[in-house]
Design a protein around this motif. Structure first.
Motif, PDB file in Angstrom:
ATOM      1  N   MET A 137      24.796  69.305  29.277  1.00  0.00           N
ATOM      2  CA  MET A 137      23.911  68.684  30.360  1.00  0.00           C
ATOM      3  C   MET A 137      22.600  69.386  30.424  1.00  0.00           C
ATOM      4  N   ALA A 138      21.633  68.511  30.136  1.00  0.00           N
ATOM      5  CA  ALA A 138      20.308  69.216  30.285  1.00  0.00           C
ATOM      6  C   ALA A 138      19.559  69.610  31.571  1.00  0.00           C
ATOM      7  N   SER A 139      18.977  70.584  31.726  1.00  0.00           N
ATOM      8  CA  SER A 139      18.183  70.721  33.057  1.00  0.00           C
ATOM      9  C   SER A 139      16.675  70.041  32.730  1.00  0.00           C
ATOM     10  N   TRP A 140      16.255  69.698  33.972  1.00  0.00           N
ATOM     11  CA  TRP A 140      14.864  69.327  34.033  1.00  0.00           C
ATOM     12  C   TRP A 140      14.102  70.089  32.972  1.00  0.00           C
ATOM     13  N   SER A 141      14.087  71.471  33.057  1.00  0.00           N
ATOM     14  CA  SER A 141      13.125  72.421  32.439  1.00  0.00           C
ATOM     15  C   SER A 141      13.479  72.086  30.763  1.00  0.00           C
ATOM     16  N   GLU A 142      14.607  71.878  30.528  1.00  0.00           N
ATOM     17  CA  GLU A 142      14.996  71.630  28.919  1.00  0.00           C
ATOM     18  C   GLU A 142      14.394  70.159  28.566  1.00  0.00           C
ATOM     19  N   PHE A 143      14.534  69.497  29.469  1.00  0.00           N
ATOM     20  CA  PHE A 143      14.036  68.233  29.418  1.00  0.00           C
ATOM     21  C   PHE A 143      12.578  68.095  28.937  1.00  0.00           C
ATOM     22  N   ALA A 144      11.880  68.649  29.984  1.00  0.00           N
ATOM     23  CA  ALA A 144      10.309  69.008  30.012  1.00  0.00           C
ATOM     24  C   ALA A 144       9.892  69.700  28.870  1.00  0.00           C
ATOM     25  N   ALA A 145      10.694  70.630  28.284  1.00  0.00           N
ATOM     26  CA  ALA A 145      10.278  71.286  26.985  1.00  0.00           C
ATOM     27  C   ALA A 145      10.443  70.462  25.917  1.00  0.00           C
ATOM     28  N   ASP A 146      11.353  69.630  25.781  1.00  0.00           N
ATOM     29  CA  ASP A 146      11.316  68.726  24.723  1.00  0.00           C
ATOM     30  C   ASP A 146      10.425  67.465  24.693  1.00  0.00           C
ATOM     31  N   GLU A 147      10.330  67.173  25.880  1.00  0.00           N
ATOM     32  CA  GLU A 147       9.265  65.766  26.069  1.00  0.00           C
ATOM     33  C   GLU A 147       8.313  66.252  27.258  1.00  0.00           C
ATOM     34  N   PRO A 148       7.335  66.875  26.836  1.00  0.00           N
ATOM     35  CA  PRO A 148       6.503  67.192  27.942  1.00  0.00           C
ATOM     36  C   PRO A 148       5.628  66.137  28.714  1.00  0.00           C
ATOM     37  N   ARG A 149       5.250  65.263  27.864  1.00  0.00           N
ATOM     38  CA  ARG A 149       4.291  64.055  28.444  1.00  0.00           C
ATOM     39  C   ARG A 149       5.229  63.319  28.988  1.00  0.00           C
ATOM     40  N   LEU A 150       6.580  62.967  28.685  1.00  0.00           N
ATOM     41  CA  LEU A 150       7.288  61.847  29.274  1.00  0.00           C
ATOM     42  C   LEU A 150       7.752  62.474  30.654  1.00  0.00           C
ATOM     43  N   ALA A 151       7.984  63.724  30.678  1.00  0.00           N
ATOM     44  CA  ALA A 151       8.415  64.444  31.976  1.00  0.00           C
ATOM     45  C   ALA A 151       7.093  64.725  32.865  1.00  0.00           C
ATOM     46  N   ASP A 152       6.023  64.701  32.535  1.00  0.00           N
ATOM     47  CA  ASP A 152       4.814  64.794  33.527  1.00  0.00           C
ATOM     48  C   ASP A 152       4.687  63.266  33.949  1.00  0.00           C
ATOM     49  N   GLY A 153       4.827  62.413  33.232  1.00  0.00           N
ATOM     50  CA  GLY A 153       4.527  60.880  33.610  1.00  0.00           C
ATOM     51  C   GLY A 153       5.679  60.527  34.792  1.00  0.00           C
ATOM     52  N   ILE A 154       6.901  61.122  34.506  1.00  0.00           N
ATOM     53  CA  ILE A 154       7.909  60.811  35.605  1.00  0.00           C
ATOM     54  C   ILE A 154       7.710  61.797  36.879  1.00  0.00           C
ATOM     55  N   ARG A 155       7.392  62.942  36.411  1.00  0.00           N
ATOM     56  CA  ARG A 155       6.871  63.921  37.737  1.00  0.00           C
ATOM     57  C   ARG A 155       5.765  63.356  38.685  1.00  0.00           C
ATOM     58  N   HIS A 156       4.677  62.846  37.867  1.00  0.00           N
ATOM     59  CA  HIS A 156       3.607  62.379  38.620  1.00  0.00           C
ATOM     60  C   HIS A 156       4.126  60.794  39.540  1.00  0.00           C
ATOM     61  N   LEU A 157       4.966  60.252  39.194  1.00  0.00           N
ATOM     62  CA  LEU A 157       5.369  59.072  39.890  1.00  0.00           C
ATOM     63  C   LEU A 157       6.494  59.288  41.241  1.00  0.00           C
ATOM     64  N   MET A 158       7.213  60.474  40.850  1.00  0.00           N
ATOM     65  CA  MET A 158       8.033  60.924  41.759  1.00  0.00           C
ATOM     66  C   MET A 158       7.265  61.898  42.879  1.00  0.00           C
ATOM     67  N   GLN A 159       5.896  62.248  42.376  1.00  0.00           N
ATOM     68  CA  GLN A 159       5.034  63.147  43.441  1.00  0.00           C
ATOM     69  C   GLN A 159       4.086  62.443  43.646  1.00  0.00           C
TER      70      GLN A 159
END
Length: 200
Positions: A1-23
């Motif tokens: 199971m990946a942490s958010w940090s591991e996911f964000a390291a693998d796909e930073p632009r996708l993680a940024d887009g999701i984080r923007h919508l959540m916040q």
């Protein structure tokens, strides 16, 4: 199971887009789905906390907390933006945070009231999805909207994952049977288009 940090390291632009919508409204805001004891879904609004450490949520004593304590599966969906139909979705497993120094640090970041009976959970990321549909205001009533651009990331370590990485598709692939929009399923990323392995 990946942490958010591991996911964000693998796909930073996708993680940024999701984080923007959540916040998008300042503090985190989304809808948390949990699994009731009878197997049915339960949905409540929550305020997720996203930091460089991970994806967390302070959950008060409630049916949804008991759901997470009994069956850690969850799904988290962003609140709809005012100017678009973009959406973000993550799903995985919730696990209680027991390190008290970490709890205290995140309670300060998330402004969790000390007098409230809450418990801190970290959410792992088995699947993450971001759908972009553009400006709602540009579409007249009755007109068809453009097909959304959908990105889906799958954790290579998740149980049952036959493939991992990210795929980008559109509404044609997100039609019934594709499983991308709403609750993504793993078939959407199994064709390997644009997929790559997650960082070890």
């Amino acid at each position: 199971m990946a942490s958010w940090s591991e996911f964000a390291a693998d796909e930073p632009r996708l993680a940024d887009g999701i984080r923007h919508l959540m916040q998008q409204y300042g503090p985190g805001f989304g809808y948390l789905a949990t699994v009731r004891a009878d197997g049915g879904p339960r949905v409540h609004p929550v305020s997720p906390v996203i930091t460089d450490e991970g994806l967390f949520c302070f959950v008060v004593d409630s049916p949804k907390r008991r759901d997470l304590e009994r069956d850690g599966r969850y799904a988290l969906h962003s609140f709809p933006p005012e100017d678009s139909d973009d959406e973000a979705y993550v799903a995985g497993h919730a696990r209680p945070v027991t390190d008290q120094s970490r709890v205290a640090r995140l309670a300060e970041i998330g402004r969790a009231a000390p007098q409230v009976d809450w418990r801190l959970f970290e959410f792992t990321v088995d699947v993450a999805m971001l759908a972009r549909r553009g400006d709602v205001g540009a579409v007249r009533p009755g007109e068809a909207t453009d097909r959304p651009a959908v990105q889906v990331w799958l954790d290579p370590g998740a149980a049952g994952a036959a493939s991992a990485g990210t795929t980008t598709t559109d509404a044609a692939s997100a039609a019934p049977g594709g499983g991308v929009v709403g609750v993504p399923d793993r078939r959407s990323a199994l064709d390997g288009r644009g997929a790559h392995r997650a960082a070890a």
